[in-house]
Design a protein around this motif. Structure first.
Motif, PDB file in Angstrom:
ATOM      1  N   ALA A 197     -13.740 -15.326  17.120  1.00  0.00           N
ATOM      2  CA  ALA A 197     -14.403 -14.472  18.101  1.00  0.00           C
ATOM      3  C   ALA A 197     -15.194 -15.284  19.121  1.00  0.00           C
ATOM      4  CB  ALA A 197     -15.321 -13.472  17.399  1.00  0.00           C
ATOM      5  N   GLU A 198     -15.426 -16.561  18.827  1.00  0.00           N
ATOM      6  CA  GLU A 198     -16.077 -17.425  19.810  1.00  0.00           C
ATOM      7  C   GLU A 198     -15.161 -17.699  21.002  1.00  0.00           C
ATOM      8  OE1 GLU A 198     -17.587 -20.928  17.886  1.00  0.00           O
ATOM      9  OE2 GLU A 198     -18.654 -19.767  16.357  1.00  0.00           O
ATOM     10  N   GLY A 199     -13.863 -17.433  20.815  1.00  0.00           N
ATOM     11  CA  GLY A 199     -12.921 -17.469  21.931  1.00  0.00           C
ATOM     12  C   GLY A 199     -12.311 -18.815  22.253  1.00  0.00           C
ATOM     13  N   ILE A 200     -12.616 -19.859  21.466  1.00  0.00           N
ATOM     14  CA  ILE A 200     -12.096 -21.194  21.781  1.00  0.00           C
ATOM     15  C   ILE A 200     -11.365 -21.855  20.619  1.00  0.00           C
ATOM     16  CG2 ILE A 200     -13.799 -21.651  23.588  1.00  0.00           C
ATOM     17  CD1 ILE A 200     -15.383 -23.283  21.518  1.00  0.00           C
ATOM     18  N   TRP A 201     -11.231 -21.156  19.497  1.00  0.00           N
ATOM     19  CA  TRP A 201     -10.628 -21.758  18.311  1.00  0.00           C
ATOM     20  C   TRP A 201      -9.261 -21.144  18.025  1.00  0.00           C
ATOM     21  CZ3 TRP A 201     -13.051 -25.987  17.719  1.00  0.00           C
ATOM     22  CH2 TRP A 201     -14.431 -26.070  17.960  1.00  0.00           C
ATOM     23  N   ASN A 202      -8.379 -21.188  19.011  1.00  0.00           N
ATOM     24  CA  ASN A 202      -7.037 -20.657  18.817  1.00  0.00           C
ATOM     25  C   ASN A 202      -6.187 -21.592  17.961  1.00  0.00           C
ATOM     26  OD1 ASN A 202      -5.112 -18.491  19.650  1.00  0.00           O
ATOM     27  ND2 ASN A 202      -3.953 -20.276  20.363  1.00  0.00           N
ATOM     28  N   ASN A 203      -6.461 -22.888  18.030  1.00  0.00           N
ATOM     29  CA  ASN A 203      -5.729 -23.897  17.265  1.00  0.00           C
ATOM     30  C   ASN A 203      -6.313 -23.971  15.852  1.00  0.00           C
ATOM     31  OD1 ASN A 203      -5.134 -26.523  16.097  1.00  0.00           O
ATOM     32  ND2 ASN A 203      -4.326 -27.109  18.091  1.00  0.00           N
ATOM     33  N   ASP A 204      -5.508 -23.625  14.840  1.00  0.00           N
ATOM     34  CA  ASP A 204      -6.030 -23.559  13.471  1.00  0.00           C
ATOM     35  C   ASP A 204      -6.317 -24.939  12.886  1.00  0.00           C
ATOM     36  OD1 ASP A 204      -6.177 -20.813  13.298  1.00  0.00           O
ATOM     37  OD2 ASP A 204      -4.148 -20.600  12.511  1.00  0.00           O
ATOM     38  N   TRP A 205      -5.669 -25.978  13.381  1.00  0.00           N
ATOM     39  CA  TRP A 205      -6.046 -27.329  12.939  1.00  0.00           C
ATOM     40  C   TRP A 205      -7.461 -27.641  13.393  1.00  0.00           C
ATOM     41  CZ3 TRP A 205      -1.121 -29.913  15.379  1.00  0.00           C
ATOM     42  CH2 TRP A 205       0.023 -29.510  14.658  1.00  0.00           C
ATOM     43  N   GLU A 206      -7.735 -27.335  14.659  1.00  0.00           N
ATOM     44  CA  GLU A 206      -9.075 -27.590  15.181  1.00  0.00           C
ATOM     45  C   GLU A 206     -10.096 -26.655  14.535  1.00  0.00           C
ATOM     46  OE1 GLU A 206      -8.754 -27.289  19.396  1.00  0.00           O
ATOM     47  OE2 GLU A 206      -7.605 -29.160  19.591  1.00  0.00           O
ATOM     48  N   GLY A 207      -9.675 -25.431  14.251  1.00  0.00           N
ATOM     49  CA  GLY A 207     -10.559 -24.505  13.555  1.00  0.00           C
ATOM     50  C   GLY A 207     -10.910 -25.012  12.160  1.00  0.00           C
ATOM     51  N   SER A 208      -9.928 -25.581  11.466  1.00  0.00           N
ATOM     52  CA  SER A 208     -10.186 -26.161  10.140  1.00  0.00           C
ATOM     53  C   SER A 208     -11.223 -27.272  10.244  1.00  0.00           C
ATOM     54  CB  SER A 208      -8.884 -26.722   9.551  1.00  0.00           C
ATOM     55  OG  SER A 208      -7.910 -25.727   9.370  1.00  0.00           O
ATOM     56  N   ARG A 209     -11.024 -28.154  11.199  1.00  0.00           N
ATOM     57  CA  ARG A 209     -11.957 -29.266  11.381  1.00  0.00           C
ATOM     58  C   ARG A 209     -13.355 -28.756  11.704  1.00  0.00           C
ATOM     59  NH1 ARG A 209     -10.570 -33.538  16.016  1.00  0.00           N
ATOM     60  NH2 ARG A 209     -10.680 -31.623  17.245  1.00  0.00           N
ATOM     61  N   GLU A 210     -13.426 -27.725  12.547  1.00  0.00           N
ATOM     62  CA  GLU A 210     -14.732 -27.194  12.919  1.00  0.00           C
ATOM     63  C   GLU A 210     -15.457 -26.603  11.718  1.00  0.00           C
ATOM     64  OE1 GLU A 210     -17.944 -26.372  15.482  1.00  0.00           O
ATOM     65  OE2 GLU A 210     -16.207 -27.729  15.637  1.00  0.00           O
ATOM     66  N   PHE A 211     -14.733 -25.870  10.872  1.00  0.00           N
ATOM     67  CA  PHE A 211     -15.339 -25.329   9.654  1.00  0.00           C
ATOM     68  C   PHE A 211     -15.876 -26.455   8.771  1.00  0.00           C
ATOM     69  CE2 PHE A 211     -12.999 -21.119   9.866  1.00  0.00           C
ATOM     70  CZ  PHE A 211     -14.132 -20.328   9.777  1.00  0.00           C
ATOM     71  N   ILE A 212     -15.089 -27.520   8.633  1.00  0.00           N
ATOM     72  CA  ILE A 212     -15.510 -28.644   7.785  1.00  0.00           C
ATOM     73  C   ILE A 212     -16.783 -29.274   8.337  1.00  0.00           C
ATOM     74  CG2 ILE A 212     -14.841 -30.923   6.924  1.00  0.00           C
ATOM     75  CD1 ILE A 212     -11.855 -29.849   7.193  1.00  0.00           C
ATOM     76  N   THR A 221     -13.893 -30.188   1.941  1.00  0.00           N
ATOM     77  CA  THR A 221     -15.301 -30.053   1.555  1.00  0.00           C
ATOM     78  C   THR A 221     -15.457 -30.256   0.046  1.00  0.00           C
ATOM     79  OG1 THR A 221     -15.111 -27.628   1.319  1.00  0.00           O
ATOM     80  CG2 THR A 221     -15.849 -28.484   3.466  1.00  0.00           C
ATOM     81  N   GLY A 222     -14.448 -30.819  -0.581  1.00  0.00           N
ATOM     82  CA  GLY A 222     -14.530 -31.110  -2.010  1.00  0.00           C
ATOM     83  C   GLY A 222     -14.652 -29.873  -2.871  1.00  0.00           C
ATOM     84  N   GLY A 223     -14.071 -28.765  -2.396  1.00  0.00           N
ATOM     85  CA  GLY A 223     -14.117 -27.518  -3.157  1.00  0.00           C
ATOM     86  C   GLY A 223     -15.403 -26.740  -2.999  1.00  0.00           C
ATOM     87  N   ALA A 224     -16.293 -27.208  -2.107  1.00  0.00           N
ATOM     88  CA  ALA A 224     -17.603 -26.567  -1.975  1.00  0.00           C
ATOM     89  C   ALA A 224     -17.588 -25.313  -1.110  1.00  0.00           C
ATOM     90  CB  ALA A 224     -18.611 -27.567  -1.414  1.00  0.00           C
ATOM     91  N   TYR A 225     -16.630 -25.197  -0.201  1.00  0.00           N
ATOM     92  CA  TYR A 225     -16.639 -24.066   0.741  1.00  0.00           C
ATOM     93  C   TYR A 225     -15.216 -23.673   1.088  1.00  0.00           C
ATOM     94  CZ  TYR A 225     -17.097 -21.482   5.134  1.00  0.00           C
ATOM     95  OH  TYR A 225     -16.991 -20.535   6.118  1.00  0.00           O
ATOM     96  N   ARG A 226     -14.967 -22.370   0.985  1.00  0.00           N
ATOM     97  CA  ARG A 226     -13.677 -21.802   1.395  1.00  0.00           C
ATOM     98  C   ARG A 226     -13.971 -20.620   2.304  1.00  0.00           C
ATOM     99  NH1 ARG A 226      -8.392 -21.907  -0.444  1.00  0.00           N
ATOM    100  NH2 ARG A 226      -7.154 -20.086   0.145  1.00  0.00           N
ATOM    101  N   PRO A 227     -13.606 -20.689   3.592  1.00  0.00           N
ATOM    102  CA  PRO A 227     -13.914 -19.580   4.499  1.00  0.00           C
ATOM    103  C   PRO A 227     -13.142 -18.317   4.140  1.00  0.00           C
ATOM    104  CG  PRO A 227     -12.513 -21.209   5.576  1.00  0.00           C
ATOM    105  CD  PRO A 227     -12.921 -21.799   4.261  1.00  0.00           C
TER     106      PRO A 227
END
Length: 265
Positions: free
Chosen positions: A48-63, A32-38
């Motif tokens: 807690a949504e129950g479907i983001w066990n894979n942290d690679w996919e979680g990273s992509r989803e946050f982006i 995100t070019g330094g704009a957002y860090r969860p």
């Protein structure tokens, strides 16, 4: 006691608050070019949504979600997922991705949350044990075999089965332990994990194979225990997801505790 205990790894056997989660936050920040860090709370909310066990996919989803908040749809912001994975892995493992002897990334700094003696105590109580984790096989075996010195443990990791909350991997670990140790097919199974997806996996296993007891146990990861209010909220989420009990650490899940849970179920 004829029982099977199966464990998640991250947040249960090792503290990943400053490793996997840090790599996830680094990755999101980078793309995100330094704009957002969860924050840790942001990551917990996503999981807690129950479907983001894979942290690679979680990273992509946050982006993706960050850019959506800026008015840019996913089709307007195509991501190279391989580049996301590569960046994440170099933070987590280090520059040499394939040689565990040379891993100098965050993985090398993870505190253990359990001792080898714990598994010996379960064995002596005739509780069979194995592991079902969303970690890569290399990362999982790094902690099981190099750090905990377990010999050829039964393990289903990323790529061996569909991601949680699909129960296929959990069912397979139970099947392998049955075959190895000659256990009855109706032997109860405990699955201990630290996320909503872990507990949903137990619920789905129960639906897939109703002929045996499937018992979900929540384990509080260290980052969830920093304040009483956050611990209470995290505990509530695990209970709502199906945990029969929630424990402060894995070693609280003793053979006696397992027997008591089986009697309650």
């Amino acid at each position: 006691m004829n029982a099977i205990a199966i464990f998640d790894i991250d947040g249960v056997l090792r503290d990943v608050g400053n490793s996997y989660r840090r790599a996830l936050a680094d990755t999101v920040e980078h793309f995100t070019g330094g704009a957002y860090r969860p924050t840790q709370e942001d990551i917990d909310t996503l999981k807690a949504e129950g479907i983001w066990n894979n942290d690679w996919e979680g990273s992509r989803e946050f982006i993706y979600r960050y850019f959506e908040s800026q008015g840019k749809g996913r089709s307007q912001n195509p991501l190279d997922f391989d580049a996301v994975i590569d960046f994440f892995q170099r933070k987590y493992r280090g520059e040499d991705l394939e040689n565990p002897d040379a891993w100098t990334g965050y993985i090398s700094q993870e505190p253990l949350l359990v001792s080898p003696a714990y598994f010996q105590q379960l064995t002596e109580a005739k509780v069979a044990w194995g592991f079902f984790s969303g970690a890569t096989p290399g990362s999982a075996r790094y902690v099981l075999e190099r750090r905990l010195r377990l010999t050829d443990p039964v393990l289903i990791a990323m790529g061996d089965a569909p991601d949680k909350p699909d129960p296929t991997g959990l069912l397979e670990v139970a099947r392998r332990l049955e075959a190895q140790l000659g256990l009855p097919e109706a032997a109860p199974v405990i699955y201990a994990g630290d996320t909503v997806a872990d507990l949903h996996t137990v619920t789905n296993a129960r639906q897939a194979r109703a002929s045996r007891p499937w018992i979900g146990v929540g384990i509080l990861p260290p980052h969830a225990q920093h304040t009483p209010d956050y611990q209470a909220a995290y505990t509530a989420k695990l209970r709502e997801a199906g945990a029969l009990t929630v424990l402060p650490n894995l070693e609280a899940l003793t053979a006696e505790c397992i027997q008591s849970l089986i009697e309650q179920f």
